[in-house]
Design a protein around this motif. Structure first.
Motif, PDB file in Angstrom:
ATOM      1  N   ARG A   1       0.844  -1.186   0.000  1.00 31.45           N
ATOM      2  CA  ARG A   1       0.000   0.000   0.000  1.00 31.45           C
ATOM      3  C   ARG A   1       0.886   1.246   0.000  1.00 31.45           C
ATOM      4  NH1 ARG A   1      -1.973  -2.781   4.375  1.00 31.45           N
ATOM      5  NH2 ARG A   1      -1.340  -1.079   5.749  1.00 31.45           N
ATOM      6  N   ASP A   2       0.332   2.366  -0.423  1.00 31.04           N
ATOM      7  CA  ASP A   2       1.125   3.590  -0.569  1.00 31.04           C
ATOM      8  C   ASP A   2       1.859   3.950   0.715  1.00 31.04           C
ATOM      9  OD1 ASP A   2       0.356   3.806  -3.168  1.00 31.04           O
ATOM     10  OD2 ASP A   2      -1.131   5.392  -2.841  1.00 31.04           O
ATOM     11  N   GLU A   3       1.154   3.848   1.852  1.00 39.29           N
ATOM     12  CA  GLU A   3       1.792   4.253   3.106  1.00 39.29           C
ATOM     13  C   GLU A   3       2.917   3.280   3.491  1.00 39.29           C
ATOM     14  OE1 GLU A   3      -2.044   2.023   4.298  1.00 39.29           O
ATOM     15  OE2 GLU A   3      -1.338   3.378   2.712  1.00 39.29           O
ATOM     16  N   GLN A   4       2.734   1.998   3.187  1.00 36.50           N
ATOM     17  CA  GLN A   4       3.794   1.029   3.453  1.00 36.50           C
ATOM     18  C   GLN A   4       5.005   1.318   2.576  1.00 36.50           C
ATOM     19  OE1 GLN A   4       1.558  -2.575   2.583  1.00 36.50           O
ATOM     20  NE2 GLN A   4       1.565  -3.141   4.745  1.00 36.50           N
ATOM     21  N   TRP A   5       4.736   1.587   1.317  1.00 34.43           N
ATOM     22  CA  TRP A   5       5.805   1.867   0.369  1.00 34.43           C
ATOM     23  C   TRP A   5       6.622   3.085   0.799  1.00 34.43           C
ATOM     24  CZ3 TRP A   5       9.336   1.382  -3.046  1.00 34.43           C
ATOM     25  CH2 TRP A   5       9.725   2.448  -3.854  1.00 34.43           C
ATOM     26  N   LEU A   6       5.947   4.149   1.222  1.00 33.19           N
ATOM     27  CA  LEU A   6       6.647   5.374   1.610  1.00 33.19           C
ATOM     28  C   LEU A   6       7.531   5.153   2.828  1.00 33.19           C
ATOM     29  CD1 LEU A   6       3.775   7.964   1.059  1.00 33.19           C
ATOM     30  CD2 LEU A   6       5.872   7.717  -0.299  1.00 33.19           C
ATOM     31  N   VAL A   7       7.036   4.382   3.791  1.00 30.56           N
ATOM     32  CA  VAL A   7       7.831   4.102   4.991  1.00 30.56           C
ATOM     33  C   VAL A   7       9.042   3.239   4.638  1.00 30.56           C
ATOM     34  CG1 VAL A   7       7.835   2.895   7.213  1.00 30.56           C
ATOM     35  CG2 VAL A   7       5.916   4.359   6.603  1.00 30.56           C
TER      36      VAL A   7
END
Length: 438
Positions: A298-304
């Motif tokens: 997910r986008d938030e996982q990817w960014l972290v």
């Protein structure tokens, strides 16, 4: 700029000096699949002969004249699937490379692994490269040891599983005793083992095979024998083990970057790691079936994950490393991000990404899913190619979908394939069709 591709997968620096038959086979297979990096006019230095029909298929698929490629294989004696530094620097091989590259200027070396021998070869050929000083001191080895990874990752605050580095069986016992209660499982890793070959997962409970190890082993903590495990896992060339608490994964993925000569860092690709259970119920390891790009984070996982990984890559850059670097990580069942290891070399997804960019463009991940499928039944790349064309799922440039056979394992009677599809369901449908081939 023409390149000299150096297929030196499986060297002692990368995989240790005590390779298993499976690792030797993987090194030979790697040379064949890595030929897909080739471009017009490249030199390929390979430990094994790459079949002419495979090179022709690469040229036809990627739209260049494969007859412009120059394949160099070490002369004399029985072929080894590993291109070590001694062979790479042999007088005969160096002279053969020199004779060929005199025809053009501005060559560049493109090795799988930047060994000391690669740096010395660059000097002998008069091809200066940023990062060679680091390689001459075997600096890239820092990025290919599990113990060094924990040390370097800690310095940039990467989230890691709890663990420790051990150098004898007493250390091993202390580490396992202190870590086993966290999740009920520990993983013991050989410092320079590749592909999970040197890893064993220990648990006191009945368990199906788990990812990341050659074996998931049920034991009694009370009767655990550290001396026996130490003797089993360590090798003559490696007497260091890493012990970590083992966390069940919700998602397993990698991130790959390239550090350019000027120190610029570019994100290359990220993908899911795909595994399956063996049909043999006695098998204690999962079977690696391939990769899927881009990752399904997910986008938030990817960014972290990206923010953490970039710090590690920047550290590698600051140390002096130049080239490809890939980092493995998981999101555990409890949602935590944990990094497992890094490698300064071509990764499993490097070739897949390279092919996708050349066929689909740099923005392919926005409208395509790319996946590799291992163990497809076929005698050869050409046989697979002909069958895929007959059955209507060979890659089609107009539709930008289909299957490309990459490399064959003749002993096993299988090929590895690249699937290009418009979305994940379509990619998985093609994967299932391939694995049903008999």
């Amino acid at each position: 700029m023409p390149r000299i591709l150096i297929m030196n997968a499986g060297t002692a620096q990368m995989s240790g000096a005590d390779l298993t038959p499976a690792q030797l086979s993987l090194a030979a297979h790697s040379a064949h699949r890595s030929a897909w990096f080739a471009q017009h006019g490249d030199v390929i230095v390979s430990p094994v002969v790459i079949p002419a029909d495979l090179l022709s298929s690469i040229g036809a698929t990627l739209d260049f004249d494969a007859s412009t490629l120059f394949l160099l294989v070490p002369e004399g004696g029985r072929q080894s699937p590993v291109l070590d530094d001694c062979t790479l620097l042999s007088k005969t091989l160096v002279e053969r490379i020199k004779r060929h590259i005199r025809q053009k200027s501005n060559w560049r070396l493109y090795p799988c692994y930047s060994t000391e021998g690669v740096a010395r070869l660059a000097a002998r050929l008069g091809i200066p490269q940023t990062g060679d000083g680091f390689a001459l001191q075997r600096g890239p080895d820092l990025l290919n040891r599990k113990s060094h990874f924990r040390q370097l990752a800690t310095s940039v605050a990467l989230p890691l599983p709890n663990g420790s580095v051990t150098t004898d069986s007493n250390d091993l016992l202390r580490a396992i005793t202190s870590l086993r209660s966290e999740t009920g499982r520990v993983i013991v890793k050989l410092d320079n083992g590749a592909g999970g070959v040197g890893n064993v997962i220990l648990t006191c409970n009945e368990s199906d095979p788990l990812p990341g190890a050659r074996e998931t082993r049920r034991i009694s903590w009370r009767s655990f024998d550290p001396d026996a495990l130490w003797s089993e896992i360590t090798t003559a060339s490696c007497k260091t083990l890493v012990v970590e608490s083992y966390h069940l994964a919700r998602s397993m993925f990698y991130l790959e970057y390239e550090i350019e000569d000027d120190g610029s860092i570019f994100f290359i690709n990220s993908g899911n790691i795909r595994l399956r259970k063996s049909a043999d119920r006695t098998e204690r390891a999962l079977i690696w079936t391939g990769l899927e790009l881009p990752s399904s984070l997910r986008d938030e996982q990817w960014l972290v994950a990206q923010a953490h990984a970039y710090r590690f890559v920047a550290l590698a850059r600051d140390l002096g490393y130049r080239g490809m670097i890939n980092i493995d990580a998981i999101f555990a069942n409890d949602g935590r991000l944990l990094f497992n290891e890094a490698n300064g070399r071509w990764g499993g997804g490097s070739v897949l990404h390279s092919i996708a960019v050349r066929l689909l463009g740099f923005d392919y991940s926005g409208c395509n899913v790319i996946s590799s499928v291992r163990d497809v039944r076929s005698r050869s790349v050409q046989t697979a190619h002909d069958r895929f064309r007959k059955e209507g799922f060979l890659f089609d440039r107009t539709r930008k979908e289909g299957v490309i056979p990459l490399a064959a394992d003749e002993a096993a009677g299988t090929v590895e394939c690249l699937v290009i599809a418009r979305d994940r369901p379509a990619a998985r449908d093609l994967q299932h069709r391939l694995l049903r081939i008999v």
